[in-house]
Design a protein around this motif. Structure first.
Motif, PDB file in Angstrom:
ATOM      1  N   MET A  52      54.481  41.526  29.684  1.00 17.13           N
ATOM      2  CA  MET A  52      54.527  42.314  30.919  1.00 17.13           C
ATOM      3  C   MET A  52      55.199  43.685  30.755  1.00 17.13           C
ATOM      4  O   MET A  52      55.791  44.210  31.678  1.00 17.13           O
ATOM      5  CB  MET A  52      55.170  41.501  32.042  1.00 17.13           C
ATOM      6  N   ARG A  55      51.570  45.654  33.269  1.00 14.38           N
ATOM      7  CA  ARG A  55      51.185  44.536  34.139  1.00 14.38           C
ATOM      8  C   ARG A  55      50.480  45.137  35.355  1.00 14.38           C
ATOM      9  O   ARG A  55      50.398  46.346  35.514  1.00 14.38           O
ATOM     10  CB  ARG A  55      52.364  43.634  34.522  1.00 14.38           C
ATOM     11  N   GLY A  56      49.961  44.232  36.218  1.00 18.19           N
ATOM     12  CA  GLY A  56      49.121  44.705  37.314  1.00 18.19           C
ATOM     13  C   GLY A  56      47.674  44.614  36.846  1.00 18.19           C
ATOM     14  O   GLY A  56      47.341  45.117  35.745  1.00 18.19           O
ATOM     15  N   ALA A  57      46.829  43.950  37.651  1.00 18.53           N
ATOM     16  CA  ALA A  57      45.481  43.613  37.185  1.00 18.53           C
ATOM     17  C   ALA A  57      44.697  44.803  36.591  1.00 18.53           C
ATOM     18  O   ALA A  57      44.200  44.709  35.453  1.00 18.53           O
ATOM     19  CB  ALA A  57      44.710  42.931  38.316  1.00 18.53           C
ATOM     20  N   ARG A  98      46.804  36.990  29.226  1.00 23.90           N
ATOM     21  CA  ARG A  98      47.167  36.482  30.567  1.00 23.90           C
ATOM     22  C   ARG A  98      45.890  35.933  31.215  1.00 23.90           C
ATOM     23  O   ARG A  98      44.812  36.519  31.052  1.00 23.90           O
ATOM     24  CB  ARG A  98      47.796  37.588  31.444  1.00 23.90           C
ATOM     25  N   CYS A 168      55.089  42.518  45.507  1.00 21.85           N
ATOM     26  CA  CYS A 168      54.829  42.850  44.109  1.00 21.85           C
ATOM     27  C   CYS A 168      54.724  44.360  43.906  1.00 21.85           C
ATOM     28  O   CYS A 168      55.270  45.136  44.706  1.00 21.85           O
ATOM     29  CB  CYS A 168      53.581  42.121  43.600  1.00 21.85           C
ATOM     30  N   THR A 180      46.522  50.453  44.368  1.00 31.53           N
ATOM     31  CA  THR A 180      45.569  49.810  45.284  1.00 31.53           C
ATOM     32  C   THR A 180      46.222  49.683  46.669  1.00 31.53           C
ATOM     33  O   THR A 180      46.087  50.577  47.491  1.00 31.53           O
ATOM     34  CB  THR A 180      45.133  48.443  44.721  1.00 31.53           C
ATOM     35  N   GLN A 207      59.122  42.753  40.678  1.00 35.02           N
ATOM     36  CA  GLN A 207      58.220  43.917  40.680  1.00 35.02           C
ATOM     37  C   GLN A 207      58.481  44.783  41.917  1.00 35.02           C
ATOM     38  O   GLN A 207      58.283  45.991  41.896  1.00 35.02           O
ATOM     39  CB  GLN A 207      56.756  43.470  40.688  1.00 35.02           C
ATOM     40  N   ALA A 247      45.418  42.325  44.590  1.00 34.12           N
ATOM     41  CA  ALA A 247      44.787  41.075  44.181  1.00 34.12           C
ATOM     42  C   ALA A 247      44.636  41.056  42.663  1.00 34.12           C
ATOM     43  O   ALA A 247      44.483  42.106  42.023  1.00 34.12           O
ATOM     44  CB  ALA A 247      43.407  40.939  44.817  1.00 34.12           C
ATOM     45  N   ASP A 248      44.685  39.858  42.112  1.00 32.54           N
ATOM     46  CA  ASP A 248      44.421  39.674  40.682  1.00 32.54           C
ATOM     47  C   ASP A 248      43.027  39.123  40.427  1.00 32.54           C
ATOM     48  O   ASP A 248      42.446  39.322  39.366  1.00 32.54           O
ATOM     49  CB  ASP A 248      45.463  38.750  40.056  1.00 32.54           C
ATOM     50  N   ASN A 258      46.804  36.362  44.198  1.00 28.96           N
ATOM     51  CA  ASN A 258      47.735  37.483  44.021  1.00 28.96           C
ATOM     52  C   ASN A 258      49.116  36.908  43.724  1.00 28.96           C
ATOM     53  O   ASN A 258      49.302  35.687  43.682  1.00 28.96           O
ATOM     54  CB  ASN A 258      47.744  38.375  45.262  1.00 28.96           C
ATOM     55  N   LYS A 259      50.075  37.789  43.529  1.00 29.51           N
ATOM     56  CA  LYS A 259      51.437  37.389  43.160  1.00 29.51           C
ATOM     57  C   LYS A 259      51.962  36.258  44.032  1.00 29.51           C
ATOM     58  O   LYS A 259      51.760  36.259  45.249  1.00 29.51           O
ATOM     59  CB  LYS A 259      52.343  38.625  43.266  1.00 29.51           C
TER      60      LYS A 259
END
Ligand code: MRU
Length: 360
Positions: A52, A55-57, A98, A168, A180, A207, A247-248, A258-259
């Protein structure tokens, strides 16, 4: 107008590609230290994703794409005849970094398609590099456009400054550009529609308190930090009018991973009649998965919960640390992507969003 203001407000970057090197701002050290490190191999990029540092999609997807570029340069130099086959190990190591953010797998597939289309091109490296740069630039553009669409949703619903809760980090640090959910919040602030952003600290990796707070305070956006469990109290007091999150992975029926903690925010929001918006690029939508039940949820080491700043704070107990959860589509008021706005998401509307933009 808003687009120019947004570009002028951009201050932070998560990654940079220059001189055949991927540079990542180490997000484990923020906000205490701004440390950039250069990466030269796919394996090191995969480790940075796993740990990480990035990180973040969307940012994970962009970093993985450049991981493949680095691998292509490396193998081409050493093994020009068989370079495509050698790349398979790099695709595998990046894919294992991941599991939840689908942008990672999406970006790897884009790179794979690009390489396949090149066939036995005698000079493939410029096109491979250009593909990763396009993924980065497209994410930046998607952020800017999505922020304007999200702002439009808020404008249509409200005429006075709003109290927004976010979870997050979904800002510049999580993407290739403006962010986003945080991009929408930024645009709404520039438009005079945000009074205060309530940032959930986002246990256990923080985060919210480390990254989102750093981004928003750096831009002078009025914000307050609260522990995650304050959400119900704030909503009961009427102090939150919107929850806006990223969203992931979004399944074909509009369920959103999501987180961890996002799902409970959605339940609370519905109970208190607070609007719930999800903001993501369409590269986060996974039409292969029928519903959120099928989304793989990452579980990380218990140590992330048991220790704080390297110091053990928990008793001698094992910890359970799933780092994402799934919010069912029927708790979501609106999903905003660069392809368009989906209110009360369901399977038909998600399908229409994805199909209509492919053909237009
Ligand atoms: O574990 P992280 O920090 O990678 O999780 C990030 C999130 O959950 C974000 O909300 C999501 O990736 C969207 S980022 C634009």
């Amino acid at each position: 107008m808003i687009r120019e203001q947004m570009l002028a407000a951009e201050k932070v970057k998560a990654l940079e590609w220059r001189d055949k090197t991927l540079y990542l701002l180490d997000q484990r050290l923020l906000p205490q230290q701004e440390h950039w490190q250069g990466y030269k191999t796919a394996a090191d990029v995969a480790l940075a994703i796993r740990e990480m540092r990035v990180r973040g999609a969307p940012a994970i997807g962009v970093a993985a794409a450049f991981g493949i570029v680095l691998a292509a340069y490396q193998h081409w130099a050493h093994n020009a005849a068989n370079w495509q086959a050698t790349l398979e190990a790099d695709f595998a190591v990046l894919a294992q970094s991941r599991p939840t953010a689908v942008n990672l797998f999406w970006a790897l597939q884009e790179m794979r398609d690009c390489i396949a289309a090149l066939g036995d091109d005698k000079n493939p490296l410029p096109a491979i590099e250009a593909q990763a740069v396009a993924i980065l630039n497209d994410d930046r553009e998607a952020n800017l456009y999505t922020a304007q669409l999200g702002l439009q949703v808020i404008r249509e619903a409200c005429s006075t400054p709003q109290h927004v809760m976010t979870h997050c980090n979904t800002g510049a640090l999580a993407t290739a550009g403006f962010g986003t959910a945080l991009g929408v919040i930024r645009a709404a602030y520039l438009d005079g529609l945000v009074k205060c952003v309530h940032i959930n600290e986002t246990r256990p990796w923080l985060q919210g308190s480390r990254l989102t707070a750093w981004e928003l305070v750096g831009e002078g956006i009025p914000s307050l930090l609260n522990v995650d469990s304050t959400a119900a109290h704030l909503m009961a007091q009427g102090k939150i009018t919107w929850v806006i999150v990223g969203a992931d992975r979004i399944a074909a029926n509009g369920d959103v991973a999501n987180k961890i903690g996002t799902y409970q925010l959605a339940v609370l929001a519905r109970h208190h009649q607070v609007k719930f918006m999800v903001v993501a690029p369409s590269s986060t939508i996974d039409m292969q998965l029928e519903s959120g039940v099928d989304i793989p949820i990452e579980e990380r080491e218990g140590a992330e919960i048991l220790y704080l700043g390297g110091q053990r704070v928990a008793a001698q107990i094992n910890a359970f640390n799933p780092v994402f959860d799934v919010t069912p589509a029927d708790l979501i008021d609106v999903i905003v992507t660069e392809r368009g706005i989906v209110t009360q998401p369901n399977k038909q509307k998600m399908q229409a969003l994805m199909q209509q933009s492919e053909t237009s």
